[in-house]
Scaffold this motif. Structure first.
Motif, PDB file in Angstrom:
ATOM      1  N   ARG A  65       0.806  -1.215   0.000  1.00 30.33           N
ATOM      2  CA  ARG A  65       0.000   0.000   0.000  1.00 30.33           C
ATOM      3  C   ARG A  65       0.846   1.275   0.000  1.00 30.33           C
ATOM      4  O   ARG A  65       0.398   2.345   0.414  1.00 30.33           O
ATOM      5  CB  ARG A  65      -0.982   0.010   1.185  1.00 30.33           C
ATOM      6  N   LYS A  79     -14.335   5.652  -6.586  1.00 29.75           N
ATOM      7  CA  LYS A  79     -13.606   5.891  -5.354  1.00 29.75           C
ATOM      8  C   LYS A  79     -14.013   7.224  -4.733  1.00 29.75           C
ATOM      9  O   LYS A  79     -14.167   8.233  -5.431  1.00 29.75           O
ATOM     10  CB  LYS A  79     -12.107   5.898  -5.651  1.00 29.75           C
ATOM     11  N   GLU A  81     -12.424   9.737  -2.226  1.00 25.84           N
ATOM     12  CA  GLU A  81     -11.104   9.988  -1.649  1.00 25.84           C
ATOM     13  C   GLU A  81     -11.160  10.055  -0.136  1.00 25.84           C
ATOM     14  O   GLU A  81     -11.977  10.761   0.449  1.00 25.84           O
ATOM     15  CB  GLU A  81     -10.527  11.298  -2.201  1.00 25.84           C
ATOM     16  N   GLY A  82     -10.285   9.249   0.489  1.00 26.93           N
ATOM     17  CA  GLY A  82     -10.151   9.287   1.932  1.00 26.93           C
ATOM     18  C   GLY A  82     -11.175   8.476   2.689  1.00 26.93           C
ATOM     19  O   GLY A  82     -11.072   8.336   3.914  1.00 26.93           O
ATOM     20  N   ILE A  83     -12.176   7.942   1.984  1.00 30.50           N
ATOM     21  CA  ILE A  83     -13.222   7.191   2.677  1.00 30.50           C
ATOM     22  C   ILE A  83     -13.384   5.801   2.063  1.00 30.50           C
ATOM     23  O   ILE A  83     -13.262   4.789   2.741  1.00 30.50           O
ATOM     24  CB  ILE A  83     -14.567   7.948   2.620  1.00 30.50           C
ATOM     25  N   GLY A  84     -13.644   5.777   0.773  1.00 33.11           N
ATOM     26  CA  GLY A  84     -13.841   4.506   0.096  1.00 33.11           C
ATOM     27  C   GLY A  84     -15.305   4.124   0.026  1.00 33.11           C
ATOM     28  O   GLY A  84     -15.997   4.072   1.050  1.00 33.11           O
ATOM     29  N   ARG A  96     -16.125   0.924   1.970  1.00 31.37           N
ATOM     30  CA  ARG A  96     -16.180   1.103   3.420  1.00 31.37           C
ATOM     31  C   ARG A  96     -17.531   1.655   3.853  1.00 31.37           C
ATOM     32  O   ARG A  96     -18.103   1.235   4.858  1.00 31.37           O
ATOM     33  CB  ARG A  96     -15.057   2.037   3.867  1.00 31.37           C
ATOM     34  N   TYR A 101     -23.291  10.599   1.980  1.00 30.52           N
ATOM     35  CA  TYR A 101     -22.504  10.484   0.748  1.00 30.52           C
ATOM     36  C   TYR A 101     -23.347   9.859  -0.358  1.00 30.52           C
ATOM     37  O   TYR A 101     -24.091   8.902  -0.118  1.00 30.52           O
ATOM     38  CB  TYR A 101     -21.253   9.634   0.968  1.00 30.52           C
TER      39      TYR A 101
END
Length: 325
Positions: free
Chosen positions: A156, A247, A249-252, A255, A308
């Motif tokens: 990663r 995607k 950004e920063g969260i996914g 997820r 979101y």
């Protein structure tokens, strides 16, 4: 033959297309599900398989001249084909040739060449590095440039992009010209190239590779394949289109879907897999309608619970109404 294909025959368009491409090569009413990684999709009114860059250019040119709707199909990843199929011509890119130039460490490939295993295995066997990171990702060379194929290293530490080893490509442009274009023309970004905005067709591409130890490259391949196996359902037994949503950004996206408890949610034959919340799999008999309903459900729940809005990454191709009779 379905009614849509017959209607095209009656207009004379099919006759003109057959004259240009060869009547024995042009097929009617071909189911598209077997040509996609999702194993979902109704029939194409017309279907042609291009075996060389020249055949590909000719098929695209003729379709444009006739004003016939067309879709260029590679390995069928990252798309969902409607249950009603495709109204027009599907051109399957089966231009698979590639060759290595040892003196310059370059690899030329037709745009339908399969990145893995075909192209990557040949490069590694020749001791040339640069493509080994992209093992296990279903893509043709043309598709790899379209999406700027990328892979997050198993540690990663960074994301590697196909643009890093891309040298140039031969294009059939939206204006109908054949030209060679370099990296700057493609304006590569994350999951992006200029091909998203222009109707240019990649006919072939050349990659600049570098000499390296095949054993080291195979170790990289093994690590990347192991990483994918842990997180992605196998296409052979759990057909999918890869990541469904873009995607965040920063969260996914995955997820967020996981946080909302949606793993394992199923509509018809479509299921959000427990392996990866951003992947929907075909559990058997899934329809495009099932997948669309599951996508809408995930969007609704995630937006309600997190604020979101998930945006689909896959392309929706063809007719999403009822299948033609």
């Amino acid at each position: 033959m379905n009614r849509n294909a017959k209607a095209l025959l009656d207009t004379g368009l099919t006759s003109a297309l057959a004259d240009a491409l060869g009547p024995e090569r042009l097929r009617c009413g071909v189911p598209l599900a077997p040509y996609t990684t999702f194993r979902i999709g109704g029939p194409a009114d017309l279907f042609f398989e291009a075996r060389t860059p020249e055949e590909l250019a000719r098929a695209i040119t003729v379709a444009r001249q006739l004003g016939l709707p067309y879709f260029l199909l590679g390995l069928g990843a990252n798309i969902l084909v409607g249950d009603g199929g495709f109204r027009g011509l599907v051109i399957r890119n089966a231009a698979r040739a590639f060759r290595i130039h040892p003196a310059t460490h370059r690899l030329w490939a037709a745009s339908g060449a399969i990145v893995y295993p075909d192209v990557i295995e040949a490069a590694v066997a020749a001791g040339l590095s640069g493509l080994e990171h992209y093992v296990g990702i279903p893509s043709t060379v043309g598709g790899a440039l379209w999406q700027n194929l990328h892979f997050l290293s198993p540690d990663r530490s960074r994301t590697m992009f196909i643009e890093e080893v891309f040298l140039e490509a031969e294009l059939l442009t939206a204006e109908g010209e054949r030209r060679t274009a370099g990296r700057d023309y493609f304006r590569f970004g994350y999951d992006y190239s200029v091909l998203h905005e222009r109707d240019d067709i990649v006919l072939s591409a050349t990659f600049q590779l570098a000499p390296a130890d095949p054993a080291r490259m195979r170790a990289v391949m093994a690590a990347n394949l192991a990483w994918r196996r842990e997180r992605h359902p196998p296409l052979e037994t759990e057909p999918s289109a890869g990541s469904i949503f873009k995607k965040i950004e920063g969260i996914g996206a995955g997820r967020l879907i996981d946080q909302c408890g949606l793993k394992g949610t199923r509509i018809g034959g479509a299921e959000i897999t427990h392996r990866h919340a951003n992947i929907i799999v075909n559990r058997g008999g899934a329809t495009a309608a099932d997948v669309r309903a599951l996508i809408a459900l995930a969007q609704e729940v995630v937006e309600r619970e997190t604020g979101y809005r998930l945006e689909p990454e896959i392309a929706f191709v063809g007719d999403f109404g009822p299948p033609p009779a």
